[in-house]
Design a protein around this motif. Structure first.
Motif, mmCIF file in Angstrom:
data_model
loop_
_atom_site.group_PDB
_atom_site.id
_atom_site.type_symbol
_atom_site.label_atom_id
_atom_site.label_comp_id
_atom_site.label_asym_id
_atom_site.label_seq_id
_atom_site.Cartn_x
_atom_site.Cartn_y
_atom_site.Cartn_z
ATOM 1 N N LEU A 60 35.683 35.042 37.501
ATOM 2 C CA LEU A 60 36.669 34.863 37.386
ATOM 3 C C LEU A 60 36.890 33.960 38.344
ATOM 4 O O LEU A 60 36.584 33.432 39.031
ATOM 5 C CB LEU A 60 37.815 35.918 38.181
ATOM 6 C CG LEU A 60 38.897 35.629 38.334
ATOM 7 C CD1 LEU A 60 39.945 35.560 37.302
ATOM 8 C CD2 LEU A 60 39.379 36.332 39.782
ATOM 9 N N CYS A 61 38.115 32.078 37.177
ATOM 10 C CA CYS A 61 37.450 30.991 37.722
ATOM 11 C C CYS A 61 39.672 30.676 38.214
ATOM 12 O O CYS A 61 40.153 30.735 37.085
ATOM 13 C CB CYS A 61 37.325 30.504 36.264
ATOM 14 S SG CYS A 61 35.537 30.587 35.949
ATOM 15 N N PRO A 62 40.016 31.115 38.911
ATOM 16 C CA PRO A 62 41.368 31.016 39.054
ATOM 17 C C PRO A 62 41.985 28.995 39.461
ATOM 18 O O PRO A 62 40.944 28.463 39.848
ATOM 19 C CB PRO A 62 41.584 31.508 40.814
ATOM 20 C CG PRO A 62 40.832 31.795 40.785
ATOM 21 C CD PRO A 62 39.280 31.799 39.809
ATOM 22 N N VAL A 70 32.844 36.531 40.795
ATOM 23 C CA VAL A 70 31.501 36.924 39.768
ATOM 24 C C VAL A 70 31.794 38.327 40.030
ATOM 25 O O VAL A 70 31.601 38.878 41.378
ATOM 26 C CB VAL A 70 30.001 36.493 40.275
ATOM 27 C CG1 VAL A 70 29.305 36.845 38.961
ATOM 28 C CG2 VAL A 70 30.374 35.117 39.692
ATOM 29 N N GLY A 71 31.689 39.539 39.419
ATOM 30 C CA GLY A 71 31.477 40.941 39.496
ATOM 31 C C GLY A 71 33.302 41.539 39.342
ATOM 32 O O GLY A 71 33.994 40.652 40.269
ATOM 33 N N LYS A 72 32.718 42.824 39.250
ATOM 34 C CA LYS A 72 34.034 43.485 38.838
ATOM 35 C C LYS A 72 34.653 43.672 40.873
ATOM 36 O O LYS A 72 36.007 43.458 41.284
ATOM 37 C CB LYS A 72 33.890 45.319 38.347
ATOM 38 C CG LYS A 72 34.915 45.407 37.752
ATOM 39 C CD LYS A 72 34.483 46.890 36.936
ATOM 40 C CE LYS A 72 34.219 46.639 36.131
ATOM 41 N NZ LYS A 72 34.142 47.780 35.182
ATOM 42 N N GLN A 73 34.111 44.196 41.171
ATOM 43 C CA GLN A 73 34.669 44.145 43.225
ATOM 44 C C GLN A 73 34.932 43.055 43.695
ATOM 45 O O GLN A 73 35.921 42.563 43.999
ATOM 46 C CB GLN A 73 33.084 44.683 43.793
ATOM 47 C CG GLN A 73 33.035 45.457 45.579
ATOM 48 C CD GLN A 73 34.473 46.224 45.514
ATOM 49 O OE1 GLN A 73 34.600 48.040 44.664
ATOM 50 N NE2 GLN A 73 35.650 46.677 45.832
ATOM 51 N N THR A 74 34.350 41.782 43.546
ATOM 52 C CA THR A 74 34.871 40.671 43.597
ATOM 53 C C THR A 74 35.734 40.401 43.338
ATOM 54 O O THR A 74 37.222 40.115 44.012
ATOM 55 C CB THR A 74 33.154 39.101 43.943
ATOM 56 O OG1 THR A 74 32.123 40.019 44.487
ATOM 57 C CG2 THR A 74 33.957 38.376 44.084
#
Length: 152
Positions: A60-62, A70-74
């Motif tokens: 995810l690069c907001p 990086v990663g679902k939990q993050t």
């Protein structure tokens, strides 16, 4: 001779198992469904459901940050913080381009949102590029999610 026939049969079998590239219309249909689901989860303010739309190793690069999540939990933690004091009122996602090969679908577009933060309502527009990865069950999840604000 039997070896040659067996080799040809195996080669034909392997080629026939290869998945065909979905049509642009099919990819747009898939993305429309996926984006509708994302919009619903945003409106619910449910970070857990939002995180379920990402692969386990998604990036995810907001806008406005150097950090890449990086990663679902993050990613779930990012959305939990982002939605803590705000409420999405409306979201309109417009897919502009679509391409892919069956395993991945590449999407670019624009999203306009109306968000309530404290006592004010803000309208924002972003441009985005997403990479959706096909899962073993045939669904597509976000593998790369990046967006930037559109300056006016």
């Amino acid at each position: 001779m039997r070896f040659l026939i067996l080799t040809i049969a195996v080669a034909i079998g392997c080629c026939s198992c290869k998945e065909e590239k979905p049509s642009a219309a099919k990819m747009r249909e898939i993305l429309h469904e996926r984006n509708e689901k994302l919009g619903a989860f945003f409106k619910e303010g449910d970070a857990e459901k939002l995180a379920s739309m990402y692969t386990d190793s998604a990036k995810l690069c907001p806008n406005g940050t150097y950090e890449i999540f990086v990663g679902k939990q993050t990613i779930k933690n990012f959305w939990s913080r982002a939605m803590k004091d705000s409420q999405l009122l409306d979201m309109d996602t417009q897919t502009l381009t679509v391409d892919g090969n069956g395993e991945y679908i590449y999407e670019t577009g624009r999203t306009k949102t109306k968000v309530k933060y404290q006592d004010s309502v803000f309208v924002t527009e972003v441009k985005f590029a997403n990479v959706w990865k096909r899962q073993p069950d045939g669904t597509y999840l976000l593998d790369v999610d990046i967006w930037n604000a559109i300056s006016k």
